[in-house]
Enzyme design. Structure first.
Site, PDB file in Angstrom:
ATOM      1  N   ASP A 155       0.474  -1.333  -0.084  1.00  0.00           N
ATOM      2  CA  ASP A 155      -0.128  -0.537   0.037  1.00  0.00           C
ATOM      3  C   ASP A 155       0.987   1.102   1.060  1.00  0.00           C
ATOM      4  O   ASP A 155       2.505   1.295   0.311  1.00  0.00           O
ATOM      5  CB  ASP A 155      -0.878  -0.076   1.136  1.00  0.00           C
ATOM      6  CG  ASP A 155      -1.829   0.776   1.437  1.00  0.00           C
ATOM      7  OD1 ASP A 155      -2.205   1.378   0.203  1.00  0.00           O
ATOM      8  OD2 ASP A 155      -2.890   1.076   2.692  1.00  0.00           O
ATOM      9  N   LEU A 201      11.019 -20.641  -4.560  1.00  0.00           N
ATOM     10  CA  LEU A 201      10.093 -19.727  -3.883  1.00  0.00           C
ATOM     11  C   LEU A 201       8.799 -20.093  -4.696  1.00  0.00           C
ATOM     12  O   LEU A 201       8.747 -19.420  -5.683  1.00  0.00           O
ATOM     13  CB  LEU A 201      10.504 -18.125  -3.703  1.00  0.00           C
ATOM     14  CG  LEU A 201       9.623 -17.031  -2.972  1.00  0.00           C
ATOM     15  CD1 LEU A 201       9.058 -17.289  -1.799  1.00  0.00           C
ATOM     16  CD2 LEU A 201      10.240 -15.715  -3.375  1.00  0.00           C
ATOM     17  N   HIS A 253       3.246   2.919  -8.869  1.00  0.00           N
ATOM     18  CA  HIS A 253       2.711   1.866  -9.202  1.00  0.00           C
ATOM     19  C   HIS A 253       4.213   1.293 -10.131  1.00  0.00           C
ATOM     20  O   HIS A 253       4.460  -0.060  -9.761  1.00  0.00           O
ATOM     21  CB  HIS A 253       1.551   1.654 -10.236  1.00  0.00           C
ATOM     22  CG  HIS A 253       0.763   2.185  -9.754  1.00  0.00           C
ATOM     23  ND1 HIS A 253      -0.320   1.479  -8.337  1.00  0.00           N
ATOM     24  CD2 HIS A 253      -0.998   2.786  -9.598  1.00  0.00           C
ATOM     25  CE1 HIS A 253      -1.400   2.364  -7.799  1.00  0.00           C
ATOM     26  NE2 HIS A 253      -1.677   2.939  -8.577  1.00  0.00           N
TER      27      HIS A 253
END
Ligand code: FPP
Length: 251
Positions: A31, A142, A48
């Protein structure tokens, strides 16, 4: 796990790191991209864009710290209500991420999966993501879950619908573990640690079932500024928590 990397950060930050207490699964609400951009006098889209770079660094960091699953909230079901141009920017960044980061992800043995309503994404993004998922399917160090067009309630609801279609006898004897196997994170351990950046103290409909026993870590740092040192701090903070899962502590 990269011990050289860990020792360097531990020394630099003056923190103790316990390799045997690494969270297996970290979930992140990324955020603050918009606020980061505004503070720099830039368009939200620039925030972004920087957010994607931060994500790339955090993926690598998680890999080096020995985290096995990383789930990031990249686009919620509610994000469609943002201005059309911003939704467009996020979708463009997504397909760009899928195309341009493939090699780096493979080099780091990262397997990418999508959780959320995949069919509700635009065709171009679906194609780019499908390729990314297929091309990384063999990787095993991962798992990166991209939560896209994701909502925690929607996840639970789709699981309920699957459960309702089971024979009554199986539904009657269904355990919590069985039900978790119907969620989009089926087969994965629950998140041990939830990180939310930018000072917001909310869950925002993220992984509602799966976060039941996660430790929460909040930081005022805006997502584009959340770097590997911040990740290291978050994990050290997690390692200092006493997890009891509702029972009494051993001490
Ligand atoms: C929250 O910041 C962030 C989002 C809604 C999107 C998160 C997306 C990224 C980090 C990049 C896209 C990811 C991929 C994989 C391409 P905000 O815009 O709500 O910030 P604000 O609260 O400061 O306005």
């Amino acid at each position: 796990m990269d011990m050289g990397y860990i020792d360097e950060f531990a020394a630099r930050l003056g923190l103790q790191f316990w390799p045997e207490r690494v969270p297996r699964h970290v979930a992140i609400v990324m955020d603050g991209n918009g606020r980061w951009a505004r503070r720099q006098g830039l368009e939200r889209s620039a925030g972004h864009r920087r957010g994607v770079e931060a994500l790339e660094n955090i993926v690598i960091g998680c890999r080096k710290l020995g985290v096995e699953y990383l789930t990031v909230y990249a686009f919620s079901t509610e994000n469609w209500s943002r201005p059309k141009a911003e939704v467009g920017t996020l979708m463009n960044l997504l397909s760009e991420f899928a195309d341009k980061k493939l090699n780096r992800l493979k080099e780091n043995h990262v397997r990418v999966q999508v959780i959320g309503d995949f069919a509700g994404l635009p065709l171009l993004q679906r194609m780019a993501l499908k390729h990314l998922m297929e091309a990384t399917a063999v990787e095993d160090k991962l798992v990166l879950n991209l939560a896209l067009n994701y909502g925690g309630r929607a996840d639970i609801l789709q699981a309920v619908k699957k459960a309702a279609a089971l024979p009554p006898a199986r539904l009657q004897t269904m355990t919590e573990e069985d039900f978790a196997g119907l969620l989009q994170t089926a087969g994965q351990p629950e998140p041990d640690l939830l990180i939310r950046t930018s000072g917001e103290l909310r869950l925002s409909n993220f992984l509602l079932w799966q976060l039941a026993y996660a430790e929460f870590y909040f930081t005022d740092t805006l997502w584009p500024d959340f770097d590997e040192a911040e990740l290291f701090r978050a994990i050290c903070a997690y390692q200092g928590r006493s997890r009891r899962f509702g029972a009494l502590s051993e001490e």
